[in-house]
Design a protein around this motif. Structure first.
Motif, mmCIF file in Angstrom:
data_model
loop_
_atom_site.group_PDB
_atom_site.id
_atom_site.type_symbol
_atom_site.label_atom_id
_atom_site.label_comp_id
_atom_site.label_asym_id
_atom_site.label_seq_id
_atom_site.Cartn_x
_atom_site.Cartn_y
_atom_site.Cartn_z
ATOM 1 N N SER A 1 -6.473 2.678 -3.218
ATOM 2 C CA SER A 1 -5.459 3.112 -2.263
ATOM 3 C C SER A 1 -4.547 4.182 -2.871
ATOM 4 O O SER A 1 -4.590 4.469 -4.066
ATOM 5 C CB SER A 1 -4.627 1.918 -1.800
ATOM 6 N N PHE A 2 -3.725 4.759 -2.027
ATOM 7 C CA PHE A 2 -2.824 5.826 -2.450
ATOM 8 C C PHE A 2 -1.805 5.322 -3.474
ATOM 9 O O PHE A 2 -1.524 5.993 -4.464
ATOM 10 C CB PHE A 2 -2.130 6.400 -1.211
ATOM 11 N N LYS B 1 -3.439 4.914 -6.883
ATOM 12 C CA LYS B 1 -3.671 6.207 -7.519
ATOM 13 C C LYS B 1 -2.395 6.749 -8.140
ATOM 14 O O LYS B 1 -2.398 7.274 -9.258
ATOM 15 C CB LYS B 1 -4.213 7.216 -6.501
#
Length: 134
Positions: free
Chosen positions: A2-3, A6
């Motif tokens: 997921s963002f 990251k």
């Protein structure tokens, strides 16, 4: 991935790239604690903590410092007394500077009272000492 993961991964990689060789941790007993609180005009609060820690199975002493400044609220620090067993995580001073021998605290875990300055994810691990019987 997921963002959020990251971004967290990027943050940890860049942090380790910047401070990787200076990261250190020391486990031992507290020899001395000095806490200095200063208030300027009831608005700005300064907290300076100096710890002397004797690592396990060693004769030398490590000096650790913790400095925080806050507006309006007093910065908090966990209760540590002489003789407590602690795990200190921090950064060594830069090479060639005057404070290269002391450690700048990032987190401290009081193993005696099982408290952390910065709470860590997951449940705390229990440390056990095994005594050998002959």
């Amino acid at each position: 991935m997921s963002f959020k993961e990251k971004i967290a991964q990027y943050y940890t990689k860049s942090y380790l790239k910047k401070y990787g060789d200076r990261l250190t941790q020391v486990q031992g007993t507290v020899v001395s604690v000095k806490i200095t609180e200063k208030t300027i005009l009831w608005i700005f609060h300064k907290l300076n903590v100096t710890l002397l820690v004797r690592p396990e199975r060693s004769k030398n002493v490590v000096k650790c410092s913790y400095m925080r400044n806050k507006w309006f609220k007093k910065p908090e620090f966990i209760t540590i007394s002489q003789g407590n067993l602690v795990l200190v995580q921090g950064l060594k001073g830069k090479r060639g500077k005057e404070n290269r021998e002391q450690i700048e605290l990032i987190n401290i875990r009081n193993i005696t009272t099982k408290k952390d300055l910065v709470p860590m994810d997951g449940k705390p691990q229990r440390t056990q000492r095994v005594q050998r019987i002959k």
